[in-house]
Design an enzyme around this catalytic site. Structure first.
Site, PDB file in Angstrom:
ATOM      1  N   GLU A   1      33.010  88.263  35.097  1.00 23.91           N
ATOM      2  CA  GLU A   1      32.860  89.718  35.007  1.00 23.91           C
ATOM      3  C   GLU A   1      33.178  90.401  36.328  1.00 23.91           C
ATOM      4  OE1 GLU A   1      31.504  88.043  31.532  1.00 23.91           O
ATOM      5  OE2 GLU A   1      30.755  87.551  33.553  1.00 23.91           O
TER       6      GLU A   1
ATOM      7  N   HIS B   1      21.792  89.093  25.124  1.00 24.76           N
ATOM      8  CA  HIS B   1      22.827  89.763  24.346  1.00 24.76           C
ATOM      9  C   HIS B   1      22.332  91.088  23.764  1.00 24.76           C
ATOM     10  CE1 HIS B   1      23.914  85.478  24.277  1.00 24.76           C
ATOM     11  NE2 HIS B   1      25.163  85.872  24.174  1.00 24.76           N
TER      12      HIS B   1
END
Length: 342
Positions: A65, A134
């Site tokens: 990321e 998540h």
């Protein structure tokens, strides 16, 4: 709404359509991220785009990321309009330094010689039993950063128009997509069926280009007794509770958290005299705290009751108990009862 032909879409389809439109009309737009190319993304938001527009316009990246956002910052400074996808908002933290220290400050640090027209897309929030890694809602972190715009749509129509506006914007935008309503708006009741998008006013989406101005809230329901400030999935939950209990609430979908449409908020609260804030993220230092402060500062002498907040709890995100974690019909009904009696 645009005069173009419309099509019934869910939010995933509307996002895909926005990306397709922008890839087609602007050669500087590129999409990158984990599995966004051949596979089309974990939620299929980029399905078919690589095949249509090519591997140099829509391409996969390593699982990094920091690298995804860092490369996006460089592309934006070079003159492209990158749209990196972070697969889940929970994964955005390794790239936070690139967003805060580089993307957000580029225009100021360069005395306007460079801009950073980058839109970081990411699904956020719960509703799919994704557990702690998540399901997070980190939007308040980005509203604290000068130079980054934060956008959260609640309908397919808004998702497409806001995403196009974000990609065309010359400043960095964090675009959070509430995955709980990717395929249709949950009413907020665990034991009741999902309301299909075909019955929802946000489902008719123009197939071509249109944009919704960033920084403009939407009054999705007019009322005179209490103003409800919310965004994303909670728009639909609040609407369901208000309809069931017959509450004369004015519901404002913020759509853009930063810049905030404080003028619409102020006008509504001064009319109703009461204000409730609803969001899925944890309570302490959540965006509701900022909203409460601004309402109190601007509307104190109009308020008939303290500002009420209904939020997620100050706990790690619970996997098996996520439907108890969400602001739902019981907690909202209790909050409405309290604020209307004050």
């Amino acid at each position: 709404m645009s005069d173009a032909a419309t099509k019934t879409m869910n939010m995933i389809e509307a996002i895909n359509s926005a990306l397709d439109v922008m890839l087609g009309q602007d050669p500087d737009v590129v999409i990158m991220g984990e599995d966004v190319g051949y596979f089309g993304g974990v939620f299929r938001a980029t399905a078919g785009l690589q095949k249509k527009h090519g591997k140099t316009r829509v391409f996969d990246t390593p699982i990094s990321e920091c690298g995804i956002i860092g490369v996006g910052v460089g592309m934006a400074a070079y003159g492209l309009r990158p749209v990196p996808e972070i697969q889940f908002a929970d994964y955005i933290y390794p790239g936070l330094d690139q967003l805060v220290s580089e993307a957000a400050r580029m225009r100021y640090r360069s005395a306007n010689d460079f801009i950073c027209p980058m839109t970081v897309r990411s699904p956020f929030g719960g509703g799919i039993f994704g557990g702690q890694t998540h399901s997070q809602s980190p939007e308040s972190l980005f509203t604290h950063v000068c130079g980054i715009k934060t956008v959260i749509p609640a309908t397919p129509y808004d998702a497409k128009g806001l995403l196009i506006a974000a990609i065309e914007d010359n400043d960095p935008v964090v675009f959070f997509e509430p995955k709980r309503i990717y395929n249709g708006p949950f009413t907020g009741y665990y034991d009741r069926p999902v309301e299909p998008w075909s019955k929802h006013e946000g489902s008719a989406v123009p197939e071509g280009h249109y944009r919704i101005e960033l920084g403009k809230a939407a009054i999705v329901r007019e009322g005179g007794a209490v103003t409800v400030l919310t965004y994303g999935t909670m728009v639909h939950v609040v609407k369901a509770v208000v309809a069931e209990h017959g509450i004369d609430a004015e519901i404002i979908d913020l759509r853009t958290l930063l810049p905030l449409d404080i003028e619409t908020i102020e006008a509504s609260v001064k009319k109703t005299g009461r204000c409730m804030v609803v969001h899925e993220a944890t309570r302490t230092s959540g965006f509701g705290a900022e909203l409460s402060a601004q309402v109190q500062e601007r509307c104190f002498y109009y308020l008939e009751a303290p500002v009420e907040r209904v939020t997620g709890f100050d706990t790690p995100y619970p996997h098996s108990l996520e439907w108890a974690y969400f602001p739902g019909p019981v907690r909202l009904a209790r909050a409405f009862d309290k604020i209307m009696k004050d």
